[in-house]
Write a protein that holds these residues in place. Structure first.
Motif: not given
Length: 654
Positions: A360-367, A369-378, A400-405
């Motif tokens: 799941i975290l890898t999916r968020c990293k991919y989103l 990097y792909s610029g889909d911040f809203s979905q990763a954030q959700a 930490e991923l949320l902080e970056e976003i």
């Protein structure tokens, strides 16, 4: 002459030594009196063991016991136990303890079944019952080294209410009292205590015990498969704890040794060493080393048990997805991510604790990097809300991923909650004293090896000296460690420079000591950074942020501060400078970027990466307000942007 000397010595010292000889012989005689008088197990003990541990049908021995004897009362209690009348069984077991007995094993099994009754009635094991059983077992040679029987009792107080501390106390007592314990039993007991401490979050105590096992087994002249397993168990846990405490270099060292020394076999834990080694390399940015490790693991896939292979393959795909993301190959990353997700979407019961969450975290990293911040954030926001269902490493990485976003998308108002949650996790592990304890373990091992090679007199001196060294060095290391932990808490993960938390520290410092006599604040922003990300991708965007941070560090002095303020914005604090020196720093920043010439074809002011700068300079400032200075620098930065970017504007009072 030597013979005459020896005769005189014997005449002089033999009379003096006689009292000691007598004392030793008396001790042996007394000890023999209390030694187990039944080395071979009785029929009753054999039946009880077969039923309790081997899970064979109950076969009661002939009841040729005296009426009212402990043995007969115990067997009556067993009849009630088999009928699941646990309260009545417990009453008979207690009566049995009050009567004379012939069988030395009887108290062990009596307390064993009292504990069983209590467990059935309450759902919890009885610490007193287990303690009493083990006190008798420690002096009963036929069972003293039976770790299977020992664990069958310990686990009732471990798993009923996660009473790790009670279980550890009971096992420590057993280790100190048990007669004729084998090296394997000692190693097993210490490893088990260490494992329980690790499960209970006492990682610094846990790692000490695992080192005890390493020391104990290193002294063995001969090795057996059982001893090799205990040593492997200890080393794997040490490496895992180092990884947990973010000592990735230390983890890499041990995981590499484990892989080199292990013969590939159908053992699931062996393959975890490969996965953990690859993860450790990824944590320090060594993607190629991680890839080589995974390729080595793939060569051994055929040897993995069929039922375990799919999850190992899923984890391989997850790591490969992270490797390709790190190298900017998003199509390949997406392919491997899908392979990993396919497995975990179809499996509810998995061997690896955090395997599904890692995907799941890898999916968020991919989103991201792909610029889909809203979905990763959700996804991340939903994940961190499951505080009771996820382990702290997953929660920490999600935060930490949320902080970056939040920083990249300008949602600075949401950072406070993220920082509060991260600080809670940080505070929990500050007490562990991470590397300070690992350094202590080095002294600890060295101390133990030295003690084996010296006389008792020398041993006392060495231990005393090392004790002083350990205590004094430990205090110094602890002070340094707290400094390092504070630094880590103030460091931006992407660029390695200070983050916004440093502003709070600086503000307190300047309020307490006052500002330098001449002081300057620089705020700068990378020009058209959003267009850069849109054109080159977020992976290259992150690289630009790192390069600009390094360039800023080269452009200032060691007593100045460079801070990543948020996204593509940076702050620089210059202490004790003149106005000309501050302006020179700004010019140097522009010139550095011109020289490095990082391509930016989407920029509307140049063909390379540039920055806009706002400069605020104060001299003889009596009162200091951090917000005021930053605001003035921000206003100047805005003017630089309005004037066409790629320039510096000095704030002037209106």
């Amino acid at each position: 002459m030597e013979k005459g000397y020896m005769k005189e010595a014997l005449k002089q010292y033999i009379p003096l030594s006689m009292p000691f000889v007598i004392l030793i012989l008396a001790s042996l005689w007394i000890g023999n009196m209390y030694k187990t008088d039944n080395i071979k197990e009785s029929k009753l003990a054999h039946s009880l063991y077969s039923f309790a541990v081997d899970e064979k049908p109950w076969e009661a021995p002939n009841k040729n016991y005296t009426e009212g004897s402990a043995e007969l009362l115990f067997l009556d209690g067993m009849e009630f136990f088999l009928q699941e009348e646990y309260q009545q069984a417990q009453d008979f077991f207690h009566k049995s303890l009050m009567q004379p007995r012939k069988d030395p094993a009887l108290p062990i099994y009596t307390y064993f079944y009292i504990n069983k009754c209590i467990y059935q009635l309450t759902g919890k094991g009885s610490v007193p019952a287990v303690t009493n059983a083990l006190n008798f077992m420690a002096q009963y040679e036929p069972l003293v080294n039976n770790t299977q029987f020992l664990w069958s009792m310990i686990q009732t107080i471990v798993f009923s209410d996660e009473q790790y501390d009670h279980a550890i106390t009971v096992m420590e007592s057993y280790l100190s009292k048990a007669i004729n314990l084998t090296t394997h039993s000692k190693a097993w007991i210490i490893n088990t205590m260490a494992m329980l401490e690790h499960q209970g979050g006492e990682h610094e105590k846990s790692i000490r015990r695992f080192y005890d096992v390493e020391i104990l087994l290193s002294q063995e002249k001969t090795s057996t498969p059982e001893l090799e397993f205990e040593l492997l168990f200890a080393r794997e846990y040490i490496a895992n704890i180092k990884f947990l405490l973010e000592d990735y270099e230390g983890a890499i060292e041990i995981f590499s040794q484990l892989i080199q020394n292990e013969t590939p076999q159908d053992n699931f834990t062996n393959y975890l060493s490969y996965i953990n080694l690859a993860d450790s390399y990824l944590e320090i940015g060594k993607s190629q080393e991680a890839l080589v490790t995974i390729q080595e693991l793939q060569n051994h896939l055929a040897q993995i048990l069929q039922e375990e292979r799919p999850e190992i393959e899923a984890n391989i795909h997850d790591i490969l997805a992270n490797i390709f993301m790190m190298e900017g190959n998003l199509p390949q990353a997406y392919f491997h991510l899908q392979q990993s997700e396919t497995f975990y979407n179809e499996q509810n019961d998995t061997l690896l604790l955090n395997g599904k969450y890692a995907t799941i975290l890898t999916r968020c990293k991919y989103l991201k990097y792909s610029g889909d911040f809203s979905q990763a954030q959700a996804i991340l926001q939903e994940l961190v809300q499951q505080e009771s269902n996820i382990h702290w490493p997953v929660r920490k990485e999600a935060l930490e991923l949320l902080e970056e976003i939040y920083l990249q998308t300008g949602q600075k108002d949401k950072l406070i909650t993220v920082y509060q949650n991260l600080l809670q996790i940080e505070h929990k592990f500050k007490k562990i004293l991470q590397n300070a304890y690992l350094d202590f373990s080095g002294y600890y091992r060295e101390n133990n090896f030295l003690r084996q090679d010296n006389t008792r007199l020398k041993q006392g001196n060495i231990v005393a000296i090392l004790g002083i060294i350990i205590i004094s060095s430990g205090l110094i290391i602890i002070l340094i460690l707290f400094r390092l932990l504070s630094m880590k808490n103030l460091t931006d993960q992407l660029t390695g420079i200070y983050n916004r938390k440093k502003l709070i520290q600086l503000s307190r410092l300047y309020r307490r000591r006052g500002t330098p006599e001449a002081f300057a604040v620089i705020m700068l922003d990378i020009d058209y950074f959003k267009l850069y990300n849109d054109t080159y991708g977020h992976v290259d965007g992150d690289k630009i942020l790192k390069q600009v941070a390094k360039m800023l560090m080269r452009s200032v002095r060691s007593n100045d501060f460079v801070i990543r303020y948020g996204g593509e914005e940076f702050l620089v604090f210059l202490n004790n400078v003149t106005i000309n020196e501050a302006q020179s720093v700004c010019c140097r920043i522009h010139q550095e970027l011109e020289t490095v010439h990082l391509p930016h074809k989407a920029s509307q002011v140049a063909d390379h990466v540039t920055v806009s700068i706002g400069l605020c300079y104060q001299q003889e400032q009596n009162t200091f307000t951090m917000d005021k200075f930053i605001q003035q620098a921000d206003e100047s930065l805005y003017q630089s942007k309005e004037a066409g970017r790629n320039r510096t504007t000095l704030w002037q009072k209106k």
